[in-house]
Design a protein around this motif. Structure first.
Motif, PDB file in Angstrom:
ATOM      1  N   TYR A 198       0.818  -1.213   0.000  1.00 54.07           N
ATOM      2  CA  TYR A 198       0.000   0.000   0.000  1.00 54.07           C
ATOM      3  C   TYR A 198       0.864   1.281   0.000  1.00 54.07           C
ATOM      4  O   TYR A 198       0.370   2.369   0.235  1.00 54.07           O
ATOM      5  N   GLY A 199       2.159   1.104  -0.256  1.00 56.49           N
ATOM      6  CA  GLY A 199       3.057   2.253  -0.301  1.00 56.49           C
ATOM      7  C   GLY A 199       3.310   2.860   1.055  1.00 56.49           C
ATOM      8  O   GLY A 199       3.666   4.046   1.151  1.00 56.49           O
ATOM      9  N   LEU A 200       3.187   2.022   2.133  1.00 52.35           N
ATOM     10  CA  LEU A 200       3.347   2.544   3.493  1.00 52.35           C
ATOM     11  C   LEU A 200       4.609   2.029   4.170  1.00 52.35           C
ATOM     12  O   LEU A 200       4.814   2.307   5.356  1.00 52.35           O
ATOM     13  N   ASN A 201       5.446   1.321   3.459  1.00 54.96           N
ATOM     14  CA  ASN A 201       6.705   0.848   4.042  1.00 54.96           C
ATOM     15  C   ASN A 201       7.769   0.815   2.944  1.00 54.96           C
ATOM     16  O   ASN A 201       7.907  -0.187   2.257  1.00 54.96           O
ATOM     17  N   PRO A 202       8.501   1.884   2.737  1.00 54.75           N
ATOM     18  CA  PRO A 202       8.376   3.161   3.459  1.00 54.75           C
ATOM     19  C   PRO A 202       7.232   3.989   2.900  1.00 54.75           C
ATOM     20  O   PRO A 202       6.841   3.818   1.748  1.00 54.75           O
ATOM     21  N   PRO A 203       6.710   4.917   3.707  1.00 53.31           N
ATOM     22  CA  PRO A 203       5.610   5.759   3.222  1.00 53.31           C
ATOM     23  C   PRO A 203       6.095   6.761   2.186  1.00 53.31           C
ATOM     24  O   PRO A 203       7.250   7.178   2.186  1.00 53.31           O
ATOM     25  N   ARG A 204       5.181   7.130   1.278  1.00 54.71           N
ATOM     26  CA  ARG A 204       5.529   8.133   0.267  1.00 54.71           C
ATOM     27  C   ARG A 204       5.702   9.525   0.906  1.00 54.71           C
ATOM     28  O   ARG A 204       6.595  10.264   0.550  1.00 54.71           O
ATOM     29  N   LEU A 205       4.853   9.851   1.842  1.00 56.43           N
ATOM     30  CA  LEU A 205       4.929  11.113   2.583  1.00 56.43           C
ATOM     31  C   LEU A 205       4.706  10.833   4.051  1.00 56.43           C
ATOM     32  O   LEU A 205       3.874   9.978   4.413  1.00 56.43           O
ATOM     33  N   LEU A 228       1.605  10.897  10.905  1.00 57.78           N
ATOM     34  CA  LEU A 228       0.654  10.383   9.931  1.00 57.78           C
ATOM     35  C   LEU A 228       1.427  10.025   8.678  1.00 57.78           C
ATOM     36  O   LEU A 228       2.137  10.863   8.112  1.00 57.78           O
ATOM     37  N   GLU A 229       1.297   8.739   8.244  1.00 57.26           N
ATOM     38  CA  GLU A 229       2.016   8.260   7.073  1.00 57.26           C
ATOM     39  C   GLU A 229       1.051   8.078   5.908  1.00 57.26           C
ATOM     40  O   GLU A 229      -0.056   7.558   6.069  1.00 57.26           O
ATOM     41  N   ILE A 230       1.478   8.495   4.714  1.00 62.29           N
ATOM     42  CA  ILE A 230       0.641   8.477   3.521  1.00 62.29           C
ATOM     43  C   ILE A 230       1.306   7.595   2.487  1.00 62.29           C
ATOM     44  O   ILE A 230       2.514   7.728   2.209  1.00 62.29           O
ATOM     45  N   GLY A 231       0.496   6.697   1.900  1.00 63.78           N
ATOM     46  CA  GLY A 231       1.045   5.744   0.938  1.00 63.78           C
ATOM     47  C   GLY A 231       0.619   6.026  -0.483  1.00 63.78           C
ATOM     48  O   GLY A 231       0.469   7.187  -0.901  1.00 63.78           O
ATOM     49  N   ASP A 232       0.407   4.891  -1.239  1.00 63.69           N
ATOM     50  CA  ASP A 232       0.065   5.002  -2.650  1.00 63.69           C
ATOM     51  C   ASP A 232      -1.402   5.360  -2.833  1.00 63.69           C
ATOM     52  O   ASP A 232      -2.208   5.332  -1.893  1.00 63.69           O
ATOM     53  N   THR A 233      -1.748   5.633  -4.101  1.00 64.66           N
ATOM     54  CA  THR A 233      -3.157   5.774  -4.463  1.00 64.66           C
ATOM     55  C   THR A 233      -3.718   4.394  -4.775  1.00 64.66           C
ATOM     56  O   THR A 233      -2.971   3.444  -5.062  1.00 64.66           O
ATOM     57  N   ASN A 234      -5.039   4.249  -4.719  1.00 61.12           N
ATOM     58  CA  ASN A 234      -5.655   2.966  -5.038  1.00 61.12           C
ATOM     59  C   ASN A 234      -5.655   2.742  -6.545  1.00 61.12           C
ATOM     60  O   ASN A 234      -5.165   3.568  -7.309  1.00 61.12           O
ATOM     61  N   HIS A 253      -8.261  12.185  -2.271  1.00 59.79           N
ATOM     62  CA  HIS A 253      -6.965  12.558  -2.830  1.00 59.79           C
ATOM     63  C   HIS A 253      -6.598  14.018  -2.537  1.00 59.79           C
ATOM     64  O   HIS A 253      -5.481  14.449  -2.802  1.00 59.79           O
ATOM     65  N   SER A 254      -7.530  14.789  -1.978  1.00 60.23           N
ATOM     66  CA  SER A 254      -7.267  16.211  -1.763  1.00 60.23           C
ATOM     67  C   SER A 254      -6.146  16.445  -0.765  1.00 60.23           C
ATOM     68  O   SER A 254      -5.453  17.464  -0.836  1.00 60.23           O
ATOM     69  N   LEU A 255      -5.937  15.493   0.180  1.00 58.15           N
ATOM     70  CA  LEU A 255      -4.849  15.660   1.140  1.00 58.15           C
ATOM     71  C   LEU A 255      -3.503  15.665   0.421  1.00 58.15           C
ATOM     72  O   LEU A 255      -2.638  16.505   0.700  1.00 58.15           O
ATOM     73  N   ARG A 290      -8.046   7.862  -4.668  1.00 55.31           N
ATOM     74  CA  ARG A 290      -8.063   7.657  -3.226  1.00 55.31           C
ATOM     75  C   ARG A 290      -6.643   7.378  -2.747  1.00 55.31           C
ATOM     76  O   ARG A 290      -5.779   6.957  -3.512  1.00 55.31           O
ATOM     77  N   LEU A 291      -6.403   7.628  -1.452  1.00 55.32           N
ATOM     78  CA  LEU A 291      -5.096   7.431  -0.841  1.00 55.32           C
ATOM     79  C   LEU A 291      -5.197   6.436   0.301  1.00 55.32           C
ATOM     80  O   LEU A 291      -6.230   6.345   0.988  1.00 55.32           O
ATOM     81  N   TYR A 292      -4.080   5.743   0.506  1.00 54.08           N
ATOM     82  CA  TYR A 292      -3.960   4.887   1.683  1.00 54.08           C
ATOM     83  C   TYR A 292      -3.199   5.670   2.751  1.00 54.08           C
ATOM     84  O   TYR A 292      -2.117   6.202   2.507  1.00 54.08           O
ATOM     85  N   VAL A 293      -3.780   5.699   3.954  1.00 53.34           N
ATOM     86  CA  VAL A 293      -3.184   6.445   5.064  1.00 53.34           C
ATOM     87  C   VAL A 293      -3.122   5.527   6.269  1.00 53.34           C
ATOM     88  O   VAL A 293      -4.121   4.858   6.613  1.00 53.34           O
ATOM     89  N   LEU A 294      -1.969   5.490   6.926  1.00 51.45           N
ATOM     90  CA  LEU A 294      -1.800   4.698   8.134  1.00 51.45           C
ATOM     91  C   LEU A 294      -2.124   5.559   9.342  1.00 51.45           C
ATOM     92  O   LEU A 294      -1.635   6.679   9.464  1.00 51.45           O
ATOM     93  N   SER A 295      -2.988   5.057  10.218  1.00 52.99           N
ATOM     94  CA  SER A 295      -3.409   5.818  11.392  1.00 52.99           C
ATOM     95  C   SER A 295      -2.210   6.116  12.280  1.00 52.99           C
ATOM     96  O   SER A 295      -1.193   5.412  12.241  1.00 52.99           O
ATOM     97  N   PRO A 296      -2.308   7.160  13.116  1.00 54.25           N
ATOM     98  CA  PRO A 296      -1.171   7.519  13.987  1.00 54.25           C
ATOM     99  C   PRO A 296      -0.721   6.397  14.901  1.00 54.25           C
ATOM    100  O   PRO A 296       0.467   6.303  15.224  1.00 54.25           O
ATOM    101  N   ASP A 297      -1.659   5.495  15.308  1.00 54.14           N
ATOM    102  CA  ASP A 297      -1.250   4.389  16.188  1.00 54.14           C
ATOM    103  C   ASP A 297      -0.706   3.208  15.406  1.00 54.14           C
ATOM    104  O   ASP A 297      -0.267   2.209  15.993  1.00 54.14           O
TER     105      ASP A 297
END
Length: 666
Positions: free
Chosen positions: A119-126, A146-152, A173-175, A157-164
């Motif tokens: 999902y592009g979260l390891n490592p995160p894109r942003l 807050l880590e941001i990954g790839d688009t679907n 995608h606006s973020l 749409r974006l994949y985002v990993l929660s802070p925990d």
């Protein structure tokens, strides 16, 4: 019975309405809870005071900070510079309202043979790291990641990993659009942020040994505080501040060496001070610009190395060196501010507040006094015991306007119009102020009833040091200015010049009943002798005259109805006057019989007499009045009418043309 039914129906309607309102309120509350339950972030976004954006791959980091909730955002990394507040607020707004459209736990990824990398979260894109202050005094700030990954697969749409780190959210995608911005979008390119209306002081310091120039802005006035105390031009000062607010960063030079840029000994230091804030621009050496760089020929500008300083206490707070294009005209004005920003108007007063004017010149026994009466009309105040004369309000108004607009000029291209700011006694004498050609004193309305009216005295001199030009100074000030060479002509000191040109206007109800014009050398043969019969009009009385005489007589009747002078020659009447430079008796006498309004059948009559001189030259003829104690020249229309009546019959007209010669035979 019907009343009971009606009451029951009313109560049922009220109860139904209450149920509807309650149900709607519950539905809205559920909807709000549902929206809140979709939020990825909660209280973490309240009061964010630092934000770090890290991109994967190039290890680019952008860090933004602010001192408080109401403080502006500042870029700290990669440069120290004011941030674009709008762009930063957009990022924070996206974080506050970031909603999860769907989510799934990280713990379930292994069951589907997936990892965070899918999902592009390891490592995160942003990666976003932001902090907010703790509610407990003295406690460290609360940090959130807050880590941001790839688009679907669809791409919107974006994949985002929660802070925990426990949940993956699918968000809009606006973020990403608010985060994937360049430095040009996150930093502001303006240098000064204090608007014109907020500026209280403007400081300009050229390279040593030039003196420091400091101007103060107080309401509608700008004044020099140093190196001299003088008025500054409002428009010129505000144009400089507006020009400073218009400066932009052309390019940042993070690796520039201070010694190479000239910022260790700046050519110019510009400071704006506003409400509890100060901003300073240091200007170093100019750069050589490639000929291919697009230039604006209408407003040529030169690139300079520069650096901003927020406060004198922290001069290295913004060490970034950059290039800015400074318009040549603005740079020259700031370089020569002591002259360019001076108010070129010599007198500073409200024209409507002038209540009296005194004018004098060498050789005058007493000054000419003009005073405004209670009705707002100007009068010429004569010597004690003599009657005041009405002045022409328009001419006096023009005099006041010329005084208000009297300005400094440059005597030559290489000489300033501000000749001396602290002249010695010898210089004052050399400029002709020991015997000024004009001394003009303005008396202004007092600030409060009973207070002493303030006065301002202007002197105009022509001295040995002036080279024939005219200088001006205000008696209460040390400055000597150069003014236009014809300035003395703008301020005549003759009472006749300011006197009201209208000597008399017949009151309503007064009629002219008789008109006589005689040649004083032959009084027995009147040139004009007309008298109205009872009830007769002037049209009927003039019906028998020739067309030219009839037009001339009507002009004379209008001229004596409203007796107007073209120019006053003397303030007293005498039995002789000057014609072509020689004393000559009056040539003609014009008598007018007036019928004054009185009781029916018993009109009162009076006679006015005007003495007329021989016509002098082509366009001058004098009239004298013993009644008004004056000699004046007449206007052109009356002059032409008198010529028709006195010389019309004897005027031979234009010379006859010679007879046409027959053409010669070939």
């Amino acid at each position: 019975m019907r009343t009971k039914v009606t009451l029951i129906l009313v109560l049922l309607n009220v109860a139904l309405l209450a149920v509807i309102i309650y149900a709607r309120h519950q539905w809205q509350a559920e909807q709000e809870l549902a929206r809140l339950s979709k939020r990825v972030l909660g209280s973490e976004t309240v009061g964010i005071n630092s934000l770090t954006i890290t991109s994967a791959g190039n290890d680019r980091e952008i860090r933004l900070e602010r001192d408080g909730v109401n403080s502006p955002w500042e870029l700290r990394v990669p440069i120290n510079w004011p941030a674009n507040d709008f762009a930063v607020r957009r990022i924070i707004h996206e974080l506050e309202f970031l909603e999860s459209e769907t989510s799934f736990p990280v713990s379930g990824l292994a069951q589907n043979h997936q990892t965070l990398a899918d999902y592009g979260l390891n490592p995160p894109r942003l990666t976003l790291n932001f902090t907010r202050p703790s509610s407990v005094a003295g406690a460290p700030a609360i940090a959130t990641k807050l880590e941001i990954g790839d688009t679907n697969k669809v791409g919107n749409r974006l994949y985002v990993l929660s802070p925990d780190g426990q949940t993956i959210h699918v968000v809009g995608h606006s973020l990403a659009e608010s985060l994937i911005v360049g430095m040009e979008d996150l930093r502001t390119d303006t240098l000064f942020t204090i608007p014109v209306f907020e500026v209280r002081w403007l400081g300009l310091q050229n390279a040593a040994p030039a003196p420091r120039v400091r101007l103060r802005h107080d309401g509608a006035h700008w004044t020099f505080e140093s190196p001299i105390a003088a008025r500054a031009g409002k428009a010129a000062s505000e144009v400089v501040v507006s020009g400073l607010n218009g400066l932009r960063v052309a390019n940042f030079l993070p690796d520039a060496v201070t010694a190479d840029t000239g910022l260790d000994k700046p050519e110019l230091r510009v400071t704006l001070e506003g409400n509890n804030r100060r901003e300073t621009l240091l200007v170093g050496r100019s750069l050589t610009v490639d000929a291919t760089v697009k230039r604006d020929p209408a407003n040529p500008a030169t690139p300079y190395y520069a650096r901003m300083v927020r406060t004198e206490e922290r001069p290295d707070e913004r060490p970034q060196v950059f290039v800015t294009m400074i318009p040549n005209r603005l740079f020259e004005t700031m370089h020569l501010a002591q002259e360019k920003l001076r108010d070129t108007r010599i007198l500073d007063f409200d024209p409507l507040a002038v209540s009296a004017i005194s004018l004098s010149a060498p050789g005058m026994a007493e000054p000419l006094m003009l005073r405004r009466d209670d009705a707002g009309n100007w009068r010429i105040v004569r010597a004690t015991g003599l009657t005041e004369l009405p002045a022409d309000n328009k001419l006096v108004g023009n005099l006041i306007l010329r005084l208000a607009l009297l300005s400094v000029i440059r005597p030559s291209a290489d000489e300033s119009g501000f000749l001396r700011d602290a002249p010695s006694a010898a210089e004052v004498e050399n400029y002709g102020f020991n015997l000024p050609q004009r001394t003009i004193t303005l008396t202004l309305a007092p600030a409060s009833p009973g207070a002493t009216p303030p006065t301002t005295t202007l002197q105009l001199g022509v001295g040995s040091a002036s080279g024939g030009t005219v200088q001006a100074r205000v008696v209460s000030q040390p400055f000597i200015y150069a003014v236009a060479p014809d300035t003395l002509n703008d301020f005549p000191v003759s009472a006749a010049f300011y006197r009201d040109r209208i000597l008399r206007t017949l009151p309503e109800g007064t009629r002219i009943t008789g008109l006589t014009l005689v040649d004083n050398d032959a009084p027995e043969k009147p040139l004009v002798s007309l008298k109205l019969a009872d009830g007769q009009s002037w049209d009927a009385a003039l019906a028998g005259e020739t067309e030219s005489r009839r037009a001339a007589l009507k002009t004379v009747l209008d001229g004596v109805t409203t007796l107007r002078a073209k120019q006053f020659v003397a303030d007293s009447f005498s039995d002789t006057t000057y014609v072509d430079g020689k004393p000559t008796p009056w040539k003609y006498t014009l008598e007018t019989t007036l019928a004054l309004g009185g009781a029916a059948g018993t009109p009162q009559t009076s006679t006015t007499t005007l003495k007329i001189a021989e016509r002098s030259g082509g366009g001058a003829q004098l009239i004298g009045s013993k009644e008004f104690s004056v000699i004046f020249s007449v206007e052109q229309t009356l002059l032409d009418a008198l010529w028709t009546l006195t010389y019309g019959e004897r005027d031979p007209g234009p010379p006859a043309l010679p007879p046409t010669q027959p053409a010669a035979a070939p």
